[in-house]
Scaffold this motif. Sequence first.
Motif, mmCIF file in Angstrom:
data_model
loop_
_atom_site.group_PDB
_atom_site.id
_atom_site.type_symbol
_atom_site.label_atom_id
_atom_site.label_comp_id
_atom_site.label_asym_id
_atom_site.label_seq_id
_atom_site.Cartn_x
_atom_site.Cartn_y
_atom_site.Cartn_z
ATOM 1 N N GLU A 1 0.518 -0.806 0.053
ATOM 2 C CA GLU A 1 -0.077 -0.053 -0.185
ATOM 3 C C GLU A 1 1.397 1.428 0.070
ATOM 4 O O GLU A 1 0.615 1.972 -0.687
ATOM 5 C CB GLU A 1 -0.757 -0.044 1.235
ATOM 6 N N ASP B 1 2.820 1.238 -3.370
ATOM 7 C CA ASP B 1 1.754 2.148 -4.628
ATOM 8 C C ASP B 1 1.103 3.476 -4.211
ATOM 9 O O ASP B 1 0.901 3.675 -5.302
ATOM 10 C CB ASP B 1 -0.009 1.091 -4.292
ATOM 11 N N ARG C 1 3.894 5.319 -5.889
ATOM 12 C CA ARG C 1 4.071 5.537 -7.161
ATOM 13 C C ARG C 1 3.267 6.305 -7.944
ATOM 14 O O ARG C 1 3.663 7.173 -8.730
ATOM 15 C CB ARG C 1 3.250 4.349 -7.480
ATOM 16 N N ALA C 2 1.593 6.241 -7.370
ATOM 17 C CA ALA C 2 1.288 6.804 -7.175
ATOM 18 C C ALA C 2 1.219 8.921 -7.724
ATOM 19 O O ALA C 2 0.726 9.768 -7.940
ATOM 20 C CB ALA C 2 -0.529 6.653 -6.659
ATOM 21 N N LEU D 1 4.318 9.223 -10.460
ATOM 22 C CA LEU D 1 3.038 9.720 -11.444
ATOM 23 C C LEU D 1 2.900 10.861 -11.514
ATOM 24 O O LEU D 1 2.549 11.410 -12.275
ATOM 25 C CB LEU D 1 2.142 8.108 -11.824
ATOM 26 N N ARG D 2 1.865 11.670 -10.308
ATOM 27 C CA ARG D 2 1.534 12.405 -10.895
ATOM 28 C C ARG D 2 2.030 14.275 -11.088
ATOM 29 O O ARG D 2 2.357 14.901 -11.567
ATOM 30 C CB ARG D 2 1.039 12.740 -8.902
ATOM 31 N N MET E 1 4.954 13.519 -12.257
ATOM 32 C CA MET E 1 5.705 12.855 -13.541
ATOM 33 C C MET E 1 4.630 13.729 -14.871
ATOM 34 O O MET E 1 5.149 14.180 -15.265
ATOM 35 C CB MET E 1 5.963 11.601 -13.904
ATOM 36 N N ARG E 2 3.784 13.486 -13.789
ATOM 37 C CA ARG E 2 2.259 14.387 -15.699
ATOM 38 C C ARG E 2 2.775 15.654 -15.561
ATOM 39 O O ARG E 2 2.579 17.016 -16.025
ATOM 40 C CB ARG E 2 0.755 14.242 -14.590
ATOM 41 N N LEU F 1 12.146 14.118 -14.931
ATOM 42 C CA LEU F 1 11.553 13.127 -15.302
ATOM 43 C C LEU F 1 12.436 11.768 -15.022
ATOM 44 O O LEU F 1 11.668 10.469 -14.487
ATOM 45 C CB LEU F 1 10.969 13.229 -16.763
ATOM 46 N N GLU G 1 11.353 8.190 -13.179
ATOM 47 C CA GLU G 1 10.999 6.647 -13.578
ATOM 48 C C GLU G 1 12.331 6.222 -13.140
ATOM 49 O O GLU G 1 11.910 4.930 -12.339
ATOM 50 C CB GLU G 1 11.508 7.009 -14.817
ATOM 51 N N LEU H 1 10.236 4.998 -9.686
ATOM 52 C CA LEU H 1 9.027 4.230 -10.015
ATOM 53 C C LEU H 1 9.515 2.512 -10.834
ATOM 54 O O LEU H 1 9.338 1.966 -9.793
ATOM 55 C CB LEU H 1 8.052 5.148 -11.460
ATOM 56 N N GLU I 1 8.814 -0.889 -8.051
ATOM 57 C CA GLU I 1 7.725 -1.671 -8.639
ATOM 58 C C GLU I 1 8.410 -3.003 -8.505
ATOM 59 O O GLU I 1 8.229 -3.829 -8.402
ATOM 60 C CB GLU I 1 7.812 -1.824 -10.081
ATOM 61 N N ALA J 1 7.081 5.323 -17.749
ATOM 62 C CA ALA J 1 5.854 5.245 -16.739
ATOM 63 C C ALA J 1 6.017 6.514 -17.392
ATOM 64 O O ALA J 1 5.054 8.119 -17.312
ATOM 65 C CB ALA J 1 7.005 5.866 -15.327
ATOM 66 N N ARG J 2 6.859 6.601 -17.586
ATOM 67 C CA ARG J 2 7.142 8.653 -18.663
ATOM 68 C C ARG J 2 6.505 8.712 -20.173
ATOM 69 O O ARG J 2 6.156 9.658 -20.336
ATOM 70 C CB ARG J 2 8.754 8.850 -19.768
ATOM 71 N N ALA K 1 2.693 9.660 -18.149
ATOM 72 C CA ALA K 1 2.852 10.704 -17.591
ATOM 73 C C ALA K 1 2.311 11.509 -18.438
ATOM 74 O O ALA K 1 1.808 12.860 -18.333
ATOM 75 C CB ALA K 1 4.189 11.255 -17.547
ATOM 76 N N GLU L 1 -4.078 6.791 -14.218
ATOM 77 C CA GLU L 1 -3.462 5.723 -14.494
ATOM 78 C C GLU L 1 -4.245 4.911 -13.965
ATOM 79 O O GLU L 1 -4.712 4.410 -13.090
ATOM 80 C CB GLU L 1 -2.137 5.163 -14.428
ATOM 81 N N MET M 1 -5.188 3.850 -10.014
ATOM 82 C CA MET M 1 -4.256 4.932 -8.885
ATOM 83 C C MET M 1 -5.407 5.881 -8.425
ATOM 84 O O MET M 1 -4.589 6.767 -7.786
ATOM 85 C CB MET M 1 -3.221 5.134 -9.927
ATOM 86 N N THR N 1 -6.007 5.613 -4.743
ATOM 87 C CA THR N 1 -5.159 5.216 -4.043
ATOM 88 C C THR N 1 -4.304 6.063 -2.812
ATOM 89 O O THR N 1 -3.861 6.340 -1.974
ATOM 90 C CB THR N 1 -3.841 4.176 -4.823
ATOM 91 N N ARG N 2 -4.637 7.789 -3.595
ATOM 92 C CA ARG N 2 -4.467 8.901 -2.469
ATOM 93 C C ARG N 2 -5.178 9.133 -1.694
ATOM 94 O O ARG N 2 -6.447 8.980 -1.984
ATOM 95 C CB ARG N 2 -4.345 9.628 -3.457
#
Lengths: 175, 228
Positions: A113, A116, A119-120, A123-124, A126-127, A148, A152, A155, A159, B204-205, B208, B213, B224, B227-228
């Motif tokens: 958990e 995860d 990870r979220a 990625l947030r 990275m976005r 980035l 990565e 990340l 994983e 992942a890139r 993004a 996701e 996901m 999950t936050r």
Amino acid sequence: MSIGHTLLGLLEAGPRHGYDLKRTFDETFGHDKPLHYGQVYSTMSRLLKNGLVEVDGVESGGGPERKRYAITEAGVTDVQRWLATPEKPEPYLQSTLYTKVVLALLTHRDAAEILDAQRAEHLRMMRMLTDRKRKGDLADQLICDHALFHLEADLRWLELTAARLDRLAREVRPA
Amino acid sequence: MTPAGSLLSATDLRKSYGSTPALDGASFSVHPGEIVAVMGPSGSGKSTLLHCLAGIVAPDAGTITYDGRDLTSLTDAERSALRRGEFGFVFQFGQLVPELTCVENVALPLRLNGVKRKDAERRARARLEQLEVDDVAGKRPGEVSGGQGQRVAVARSLVTDPRVLFADEPTGALDSLNGERVMELLTDAAREARAAVVLVTHEARVAAWSDREVVVRDGRSRDMEFTR
């Protein structure tokens, strides 16, 4: 990042006031974390004490005195040495994430958990960087790309760790 | 039950190949104009999920709803019509017909839908231009670079103005710079057309570039966002 070295590097282009230094720093490097005035002035007095900068002039208008700083030869040498020295790669096993995962396993919490959620969050970020890159100029793109690629790598580690949690639990939990 | 306002959704999908389960209760939804990345390790079931959502593979159990219609109850012919008319596809490799020029490749889905050659090629050229590869229109796929070929494939996937674009590792065969440009152009074009995108990737890139996701592990999905 070394703020002292960065401010010194900015001074190589020519003498500036503390306020100008802060503004240039924020515009160039401080998108997410602007400098506080206090940081600028305490850094400048340290550089002054160490002979890396000197006061190039003082203006006194209606308000408080404004010092203009210039880099010294010793300052230029210091910037050069800093630029030429590679940064020490951060050892992963000492990272906060590793500590959290192991602590979770030791206390029989859900380590997957934690991974995860991380990870979220990664990625947030990275976005956000991808979006900034998309809208920005080449300098923005290069700065964001560096972040980035690092995220990565984190990340991938998340994983891989998620896939190895059972084994890690066996190894870290007392028999 | 489908998530409110979703264009395409799936609930509790199950699919096995022989005795090997590929999907074991996976759910998914995408809204119009939304880009959703489907991530997960190799063999986790992410491509099977995409194939079920696109009506290419029938699930053993579960429901798939597209624009209010139950996809699993459609006939093969109806599903084919849907794939030709409303869905677009981009894969990692080998999508272009080697004997046709790039503009003919892009025009192909329109020609299959009965659009006249001149009109089809005019629309194809506009898409090639949008993907910045109009200069290779007259060349065959063997004469263009990997990055250009993939942009041509993206142009072809969008030429029918699909409402859903399925992209399975669309940059998997490209280097970082070309992969990034393809993602930028693909997402720009999809957003402009308000197409929903189902983007399968393990990178992942690449993910993004999405809005959200979904992670697939051992045939089960996890959104996901929650999950936050």
